[in-house]
Design a protein around this motif. Structure first.
Motif, PDB file in Angstrom:
ATOM      1  N   SER A  41       0.947  -1.195  -0.058  1.00  0.00           N
ATOM      2  CA  SER A  41      -0.015   0.065   0.013  1.00  0.00           C
ATOM      3  C   SER A  41       0.739   1.291  -0.061  1.00  0.00           C
ATOM      4  O   SER A  41       2.358   1.150   0.237  1.00  0.00           O
ATOM      5  CB  SER A  41      -0.874   0.152   1.209  1.00  0.00           C
ATOM      6  OG  SER A  41      -1.746  -0.902   1.159  1.00  0.00           O
ATOM      7  N   ALA A  42       0.245   2.509  -0.362  1.00  0.00           N
ATOM      8  CA  ALA A  42       0.768   3.618   0.067  1.00  0.00           C
ATOM      9  C   ALA A  42       1.463   3.815   1.468  1.00  0.00           C
ATOM     10  O   ALA A  42       0.808   3.186   2.409  1.00  0.00           O
ATOM     11  CB  ALA A  42      -0.035   4.763  -0.392  1.00  0.00           C
ATOM     12  N   THR A  56      -2.752   8.234   0.757  1.00  0.00           N
ATOM     13  CA  THR A  56      -3.847   8.312  -0.155  1.00  0.00           C
ATOM     14  C   THR A  56      -4.796   9.157   0.245  1.00  0.00           C
ATOM     15  O   THR A  56      -5.253   9.865  -0.787  1.00  0.00           O
ATOM     16  CB  THR A  56      -4.326   6.859  -0.135  1.00  0.00           C
ATOM     17  OG1 THR A  56      -3.393   5.821  -0.185  1.00  0.00           O
ATOM     18  CG2 THR A  56      -5.343   6.637  -1.289  1.00  0.00           C
ATOM     19  N   GLU A 139       1.317   4.533  -3.861  1.00  0.00           N
ATOM     20  CA  GLU A 139       1.685   2.965  -4.082  1.00  0.00           C
ATOM     21  C   GLU A 139       2.871   3.274  -4.916  1.00  0.00           C
ATOM     22  O   GLU A 139       3.887   2.316  -4.718  1.00  0.00           O
ATOM     23  CB  GLU A 139       0.637   2.126  -4.513  1.00  0.00           C
ATOM     24  CG  GLU A 139      -0.425   1.699  -3.732  1.00  0.00           C
ATOM     25  CD  GLU A 139      -1.258   2.466  -2.936  1.00  0.00           C
ATOM     26  OE1 GLU A 139      -1.314   3.583  -3.205  1.00  0.00           O
ATOM     27  OE2 GLU A 139      -1.957   1.917  -1.899  1.00  0.00           O
ATOM     28  N   PHE A 205      -3.568  -1.779  -5.107  1.00  0.00           N
ATOM     29  CA  PHE A 205      -4.641  -0.458  -5.219  1.00  0.00           C
ATOM     30  C   PHE A 205      -4.721   0.042  -6.622  1.00  0.00           C
ATOM     31  O   PHE A 205      -5.603   0.063  -7.278  1.00  0.00           O
ATOM     32  CB  PHE A 205      -4.134   0.651  -4.333  1.00  0.00           C
ATOM     33  CG  PHE A 205      -5.165   1.629  -4.244  1.00  0.00           C
ATOM     34  CD1 PHE A 205      -6.353   1.667  -4.296  1.00  0.00           C
ATOM     35  CD2 PHE A 205      -4.581   3.154  -4.471  1.00  0.00           C
ATOM     36  CE1 PHE A 205      -7.179   2.868  -4.087  1.00  0.00           C
ATOM     37  CE2 PHE A 205      -5.334   4.131  -4.305  1.00  0.00           C
ATOM     38  CZ  PHE A 205      -7.011   4.126  -4.287  1.00  0.00           C
ATOM     39  N   ARG A 219     -11.140   1.959  -2.200  1.00  0.00           N
ATOM     40  CA  ARG A 219     -10.337   2.177  -1.082  1.00  0.00           C
ATOM     41  C   ARG A 219     -10.004   0.957  -0.340  1.00  0.00           C
ATOM     42  O   ARG A 219     -10.917   0.107  -0.233  1.00  0.00           O
ATOM     43  CB  ARG A 219     -10.955   3.224  -0.203  1.00  0.00           C
ATOM     44  CG  ARG A 219     -11.310   4.685  -0.680  1.00  0.00           C
ATOM     45  CD  ARG A 219      -9.821   5.500  -1.045  1.00  0.00           C
ATOM     46  NE  ARG A 219      -8.723   5.296  -0.092  1.00  0.00           N
ATOM     47  CZ  ARG A 219      -8.620   6.211   0.699  1.00  0.00           C
ATOM     48  NH1 ARG A 219      -9.474   7.289   0.794  1.00  0.00           N
ATOM     49  NH2 ARG A 219      -7.532   6.037   1.559  1.00  0.00           N
ATOM     50  N   GLY A 220      -8.754   0.761   0.010  1.00  0.00           N
ATOM     51  CA  GLY A 220      -8.314  -0.455   0.718  1.00  0.00           C
ATOM     52  C   GLY A 220      -7.987  -1.402  -0.199  1.00  0.00           C
ATOM     53  O   GLY A 220      -7.774  -2.756   0.216  1.00  0.00           O
ATOM     54  N   GLY A 221      -8.044  -1.185  -1.528  1.00  0.00           N
ATOM     55  CA  GLY A 221      -7.797  -2.288  -2.520  1.00  0.00           C
ATOM     56  C   GLY A 221      -6.665  -2.881  -2.669  1.00  0.00           C
ATOM     57  O   GLY A 221      -6.620  -3.868  -3.589  1.00  0.00           O
ATOM     58  N   SER A 222      -5.775  -2.561  -1.899  1.00  0.00           N
ATOM     59  CA  SER A 222      -4.511  -3.343  -2.006  1.00  0.00           C
ATOM     60  C   SER A 222      -4.526  -4.709  -1.643  1.00  0.00           C
ATOM     61  O   SER A 222      -3.761  -5.675  -2.151  1.00  0.00           O
ATOM     62  CB  SER A 222      -3.424  -2.697  -1.282  1.00  0.00           C
ATOM     63  OG  SER A 222      -2.854  -1.383  -1.572  1.00  0.00           O
ATOM     64  N   ASP A 223      -5.555  -5.062  -0.714  1.00  0.00           N
ATOM     65  CA  ASP A 223      -5.713  -6.496  -0.093  1.00  0.00           C
ATOM     66  C   ASP A 223      -6.317  -7.079  -1.476  1.00  0.00           C
ATOM     67  O   ASP A 223      -5.614  -8.416  -1.811  1.00  0.00           O
ATOM     68  CB  ASP A 223      -7.067  -6.414   0.802  1.00  0.00           C
ATOM     69  CG  ASP A 223      -6.621  -5.749   2.111  1.00  0.00           C
ATOM     70  OD1 ASP A 223      -5.531  -5.871   2.503  1.00  0.00           O
ATOM     71  OD2 ASP A 223      -7.705  -5.159   2.469  1.00  0.00           O
TER      72      ASP A 223
HETATM   73  N1  ASP Z   1      -3.764   2.926  -0.291  1.00  0.00           N
HETATM   74  C1  ASP Z   1      -4.968   2.746  -0.512  1.00  0.00           C
HETATM   75  C2  ASP Z   1      -6.220   3.104   0.330  1.00  0.00           C
HETATM   76  O1  ASP Z   1      -5.715   4.117   1.387  1.00  0.00           O
HETATM   77  C3  ASP Z   1      -5.193   1.257  -0.704  1.00  0.00           C
HETATM   78  C4  ASP Z   1      -4.648   0.374   0.593  1.00  0.00           C
HETATM   79  O2  ASP Z   1      -4.251   1.002   1.654  1.00  0.00           O
HETATM   80  O3  ASP Z   1      -5.132  -0.831   0.539  1.00  0.00           O
HETATM   81  O4  ASP Z   1      -7.180   3.209   0.148  1.00  0.00           O
END
Ligand code: ASP
Ligand code: ADP
Ligand code: MG
Length: 481
Positions: A41-42, A56, A139, A205, A219-223
């Motif tokens: 992630s970032a 982000t 990222e 992401f 959002r949260g897409g690195s998973d």
């Molecule tokens: N950096 C992105 C976010 O804050 C993706 C992630 O952290 O999974 O949404």
């Protein structure tokens, strides 16, 4: 040949010390697995200092304020981002030439960011496409630093932008991956690196359309990125490193005594993520299902803790739906409950279909549906940010029925929350719904609607938002682990 995909979230790469710790985890993994792919992630907040800058979030704030005509904010954010990344680079990259090379690359990305924000300010609006181009820069900076830290620790590593190989549609801000194109491109980009003993450090992401336009997975897409890569590379396992000891029985910010759940089925995890457990992106499980790739959720800052193992085989025999034990409770806040009601609805075919088609036209996802058996009302739940446009569209769709009086009410109740209890089989185990409702009822909290998830492993209740934390704690008290 064993292969593991290891993903680090924002806090896990939030400052120099965390990045070194993440690099140690990767180093250790290289001695246990033939191949390791890292997804990052970032940079997020630092777990130990006062640096709460989440990259982000900052990029998105810059873009939105630029659209409002403000140039001070994005210039200030640019300086803060330079400082944050530079401090990490200085501390984790020992080779002087490498340090300068990475600093230059980060500077170039930040200059590009400033140019994009300046253009947004001139245009006076920011499109979803521009938001994706801007929000994905975090990222791209982080992987360069993490790969540099790995090289410093003696692990050959190379940063790779997933825009080169995760191919999606053009649904900006929550793009959908095109699996076949992604598989071919990912394999041809990453396998040669791995065969040469290099650990690819891939941006989470972000992705790109077939035409190469940058997109993001939400959002949260690195998973989600990690599990897409795990799927197409046919990984043996995916490890998701975050800042807590795995998936917990509740959000620890609401229930400090929440405990780690040692195992979950993919279905339970999907239900938890869909209904608000921030720890994993709701789409994370789907790509792992077919090949039954296990997912471990672990703590970067407590790596010896076993964390949570998510498996796809149900531990229950055929015909058994599960133990009926509540394993976790989640909450989604800031939602609206929409009701379409009227005596004229009774027995009229097609009303539900037209209702949900109208909602779909506004690009809103429905979180939960409940319909009274008398068919006099349809009630569903959506994010509050969509409530105005959904009501407008429904009023437009049902203009005739409202005029004739067949529909007498299209309204929303805002500031609501959905509290969901999750566990295999709970929705059809007699007594569980009763226990959940009475635990909440005892506190004098009114339940506005109730529904059970289609997977039968969730029971969801809609209540007033101001009661949500108390309700979560009450349901948590029922959990036996
Ligand atoms: N950096 C992105 C976010 O804050 C993706 C992630 O952290 O999974 O949404
Ligand atoms: P990352 O940056 O590592 O992806 P996130 O912030 O996206 O981390 O997700 C981890 C956070 O999710 C935890 O710090 C915790 O506060 C929150 N969280 C909410 N519900 C849960 C839960 N049921 N189990 C674990 N963490 C949860
Ligand atoms: Mg996350």
């Amino acid at each position: 040949m064993s292969l593991v995909v290891i993903k680090f979230g924002g806090t896990s790469v939030g400052d120099a010390q965390s990045i070194r710790q993440a690099a140690r985890i990767v180093q250790e993994a290289t001695s246990q697995w033939n191949h390791v792919v890292v997804v990052s992630s970032a940079m997020g907040r630092s777990p130990r200092s006062h640096d709460n800058l989440k990259v982000t979030d900052a990029l998105l704030t810059a873009a939105r304020t630029a659209a409002e005509g403000d140039s001070d904010t994005f210039h200030r954010i640019r300086r803060e981002l330079t400082d944050k990344h530079q401090a990490a680079i200085d501390a984790v990259i020992s080779n002087v030439d490498e340090r300068h090379r990475i600093l230059d690359e980060v500077e170039q990305l930040l200059s590009g960011f400033e140019i994009l924000c300046a253009s947004v300010r001139v245009l006076g609006e920011v499109t979803p496409r521009a938001l994706d181009a801007i929000s994905g820069l975090g990222e791209r900076m982080a992987v360069r630093i993490l790969a540099g830290a790995l090289c410093t620790q003696g692990v050959p590593a190379e940063p790779v932008d997933a825009t080169e190989f995760i191919v999606t549609n053009d649904h900006y801000q929550s793009a959908i991956p095109l699996v076949d194109a992604t598989r071919d491109k990912t394999r041809s980009r990453l396998l040669p690196l791995m065969e040469n003993g290099i650990v690819p450090v891939v941006t989470g992401f972000i992705a790109a359309t077939a035409a190469g336009v940058p997109t993001t997975l939400g959002r949260g897409g690195s998973d989600y990125s990690a599990s897409i890569i795990g799927d197409v590379l046919e990984a043996d396992e995916v490890h998701n490193y975050t800042d807590v000891d795995g998936v917990l029985t509740a959000d620890p910010r609401i229930v400090p005594e929440a405990r780690t759940i040692s195992t979950l089925t993919g279905q339970e995890m999907s239900e938890l993520a869909f209904f608000g457990a921030q720890v994993l992106h709701p789409m994370t499980i789907a790509p792992l299902l077919e090949k039954r790739i296990p997912l471990r959720v672990k703590n970067t800052f407590n790596p010896n803790h076993a964390g949570t193992l998510i498996v796809h085989e149900s531990p229950y025999k055929d015909g058994e739906r599960g133990s009926g034990i509540i394993k976790a409770v989640t909450v989604i806040e800031h939602i609206s409950m929409v009701t379409v009601a009227g005596k004229g609805l009774k027995g009229v075919p097609g009303i539900a279909g037209r209702t949900f088609m109208a909602v779909a036209r506004t690009n809103t996802s429905v979180l939960m549906i409940s319909q009274a058996s008398a068919e006099q009302s349809i009630c569903f739940v959506i994010p509050q940010s969509s409530s105005t446009k959904v009501v407008l569209e429904l009023k437009h769709e049902f203009t005739r029925e409202v005029t004739t009086g067949e529909i007498d009410r299209i309204n929303t109740v805002d500031d609501a929350a959905i509290v969901t209890a999750v566990g295999m089989g709970i929705a059809d185990t007699p007594g569980v719904s009763g226990k959940v409702c009475s635990a909440i009822g005892k506190l004098g909290i009114n339940i506005n609607a109730i529904a059970q998830g289609s997977s039968e492993c969730g029971i969801s209740l809609v209540i007033n938002g101001s009661d949500s934390k108390e309700a979560v704690r009450a349901v948590h008290a029922l959990i036996i682990t």
